[in-house]
Enzyme design. Structure first.
Site, PDB file in Angstrom:
ATOM      1  N   TRP A  79      -3.301 -10.814   2.697  1.00  0.00           N
ATOM      2  CA  TRP A  79      -4.691 -10.490   3.005  1.00  0.00           C
ATOM      3  C   TRP A  79      -5.564 -11.661   2.552  1.00  0.00           C
ATOM      4  O   TRP A  79      -5.473 -12.087   1.390  1.00  0.00           O
ATOM      5  CB  TRP A  79      -5.062  -9.207   2.271  1.00  0.00           C
ATOM      6  CG  TRP A  79      -6.430  -8.665   2.530  1.00  0.00           C
ATOM      7  CD1 TRP A  79      -7.096  -8.658   3.728  1.00  0.00           C
ATOM      8  CD2 TRP A  79      -7.296  -8.034   1.570  1.00  0.00           C
ATOM      9  NE1 TRP A  79      -8.326  -8.056   3.575  1.00  0.00           N
ATOM     10  CE2 TRP A  79      -8.473  -7.666   2.263  1.00  0.00           C
ATOM     11  CE3 TRP A  79      -7.184  -7.750   0.217  1.00  0.00           C
ATOM     12  CZ2 TRP A  79      -9.535  -7.025   1.636  1.00  0.00           C
ATOM     13  CZ3 TRP A  79      -8.236  -7.104  -0.413  1.00  0.00           C
ATOM     14  CH2 TRP A  79      -9.392  -6.748   0.289  1.00  0.00           C
ATOM     15  N   ASP A 102      -0.182  -3.985  -4.899  1.00  0.00           N
ATOM     16  CA  ASP A 102      -1.352  -3.582  -4.127  1.00  0.00           C
ATOM     17  C   ASP A 102      -0.955  -2.375  -3.271  1.00  0.00           C
ATOM     18  O   ASP A 102      -0.107  -2.480  -2.383  1.00  0.00           O
ATOM     19  CB  ASP A 102      -1.813  -4.757  -3.252  1.00  0.00           C
ATOM     20  CG  ASP A 102      -3.191  -4.512  -2.647  1.00  0.00           C
ATOM     21  OD1 ASP A 102      -3.708  -3.387  -2.787  1.00  0.00           O
ATOM     22  OD2 ASP A 102      -3.747  -5.445  -2.038  1.00  0.00           O
ATOM     23  N   LYS A 125      -8.786   3.984   3.007  1.00  0.00           N
ATOM     24  CA  LYS A 125      -8.110   4.353   4.247  1.00  0.00           C
ATOM     25  C   LYS A 125      -7.653   5.802   4.244  1.00  0.00           C
ATOM     26  O   LYS A 125      -7.942   6.561   5.170  1.00  0.00           O
ATOM     27  CB  LYS A 125      -6.905   3.430   4.486  1.00  0.00           C
ATOM     28  CG  LYS A 125      -7.230   2.143   5.209  1.00  0.00           C
ATOM     29  CD  LYS A 125      -7.983   1.153   4.343  1.00  0.00           C
ATOM     30  CE  LYS A 125      -8.217  -0.165   5.058  1.00  0.00           C
ATOM     31  NZ  LYS A 125      -8.948  -1.117   4.200  1.00  0.00           N
TER      32      LYS A 125
END
Length: 398
Positions: free
Chosen positions: A132, A212, A247
């Site tokens: 990312w 993560d 999310k």
């Protein structure tokens, strides 16, 4: 005299710039596969019904808007830790793990970065190549030395052997950032056997994993996606985990996340948490309360939790169906084998294998917006537009 005369302009975030370009595009068939948010069949990012119900209850029951403290909402921290580590986790029973609430998963990563810099001086951090983009800048801005280990090869395939080979040469004690599931940006996840091999090297090199965990529930299921985190927690005495509720709870703008620390013993965890509270005080003082209260309410109520799990599973299954549907739509163009990996990947994102030039052609000729690397947000797809996308991909690939 101008105090600001020497202040230079920096380029805008490429993904947010892509979103702006999409909004200005008037093409009736435009398609946004850039920004990483879940969208439903109508192209909207919905608020889960469980979240709306929890919010309504909070409006009726909330008595104060006072600060919630440096570590945030205690119920949120407790219940999120159980969601991540398991309700029966020995670490929680032994008080060897604790969560500090943060402004989103990004805030958790920044808190982890500052903790490493202040409390583990001299440690470098190693990121997958690719990862990312915010990982790159966030850790560098925190003052850490950032390195990379191979993850995807030149043929757009997961390269586990290269990853493990690189780990064997990392400096002892350094930090490695691992994606628990639904790797961002590639969608390629390690198998359990792969992860176990990586873990053995982590142990041998005495590396500290920072996991993560931003997409719990979007890969193979809510509990299934936690296996890598729980394996590390069981096998290693110390661990850092960043968790996001953006999310899976649809709380993007509420900025709700946490840094979970696993320590060798309860006494050491108290020391670490004192440092985290001090660092957080100088970053954001105390975190925002609303999103955390919503999550705590849902996870603490059997009815709301069951509804939320059903909604999350529907989202997961829809994304998986879109992956398969796109590969099937590419079949008449003779491209199903070339892009078969899209159906094998997990989560919201796919490293499609499209080149920057092909991505540019998709944008200019078809108003289809992807990140320049070829990363597509599969969750931005519309099942009724798969043939359009497949035909466009065929055009730019031939």
């Amino acid at each position: 005299m101008s105090h600001f005369a020497s202040v230079a302009r920096v380029p805008g975030d490429p993904i947010l710039s892509l979103m702006q370009a999409y909004l200005l595009d008037t093409h009736p068939a435009r398609l946004d596969l850039g920004v990483g948010v879940y969208k439903d069949a109508q192209g909207l990012t919905p608020i889960p019904r469980a979240v709306k119900l929890a919010e309504q209850r909070l409006v009726d029951s909330e008595l104060s808007k006072t600060y919630i403290g440096g570590h945030g909402d205690a119920l949120f921290a407790e219940r999120l830790s159980q969601l991540v580590l398991g309700a029966d986790s020995p670490l929680l029973a032994e008080r060897r793990a604790g969560a500090t609430q943060t402004p989103g998963g990004t805030g958790a990563l920044r808190l982890a970065a500052d903790f490493i810099r202040h409390c583990l001086p001299g440690r470098g951090i190693w990121l997958s190549d690719p990862t990312w983009p915010i990982h790159e800048t966030l850790f560098a801005e925190a003052g850490l030395v950032v390195g990379h280990y191979p993850y995807v090869d030149s043929n757009n395939r997961l390269d586990v052997e290269a990853m493990i080979g690189a780990f064997t040469h990392l400096p002892k004690g350094d930090v490695v950032l691992l994606h628990a599931c639904c790797h961002n940006p590639t969608g390629f996840d390690l198998t359990q056997q792969d992860f176990e091999r990586v873990l053995e090297v982590v142990k041998a090199r005495e590396l500290l994993p920072l996991i993560d965990f931003a997409y719990q529930g979007f890969g193979d299921g809510l509990e299934q996606d936690a296996w890598a985190v729980r394996l590390c927690a069981a096998e290693l005495p110390e661990l850092l985990i960043t968790s996001s509720c953006s999310k899976n709870f649809g709380l993007y703008r509420e900025r709700t996340g946490a840094l979970i620390v696993c320590a060798a013993d309860a006494e050491k965890l108290v020391d670490i948490r004192s440092q985290l509270a001090f660092i957080a005080r100088n970053l954001w003082s105390t975190p925002p309360a609303h999103g955390a209260a919503v999550v705590a309410s849902i996870l603490g109520d059997d009815e709301l939790k069951c509804l939320w799990q059903e909604e999350l599973e529907d989202m997961r299954l829809r994304v998986a169906s879109l992956r398969r549907g796109l590969v099937e739509a590419l079949a008449p163009h003779g491209l199903s084998q070339r892009f078969a990996h899209i159906a094998e990947q997990r989560g919201m994102f796919s490293y499609t294998g499209l080149s920057p030039l092909q991505v540019l052609r998709l944008r200019e000729a078809f108003s289809i917006y992807l990140v320049g690397s070829g990363r597509a947000n599969v969750a931005g797809l519309d099942a009724n537009r798969l043939e359009y996308l497949a035909a466009a991909i065929a055009q730019v690939c031939n």
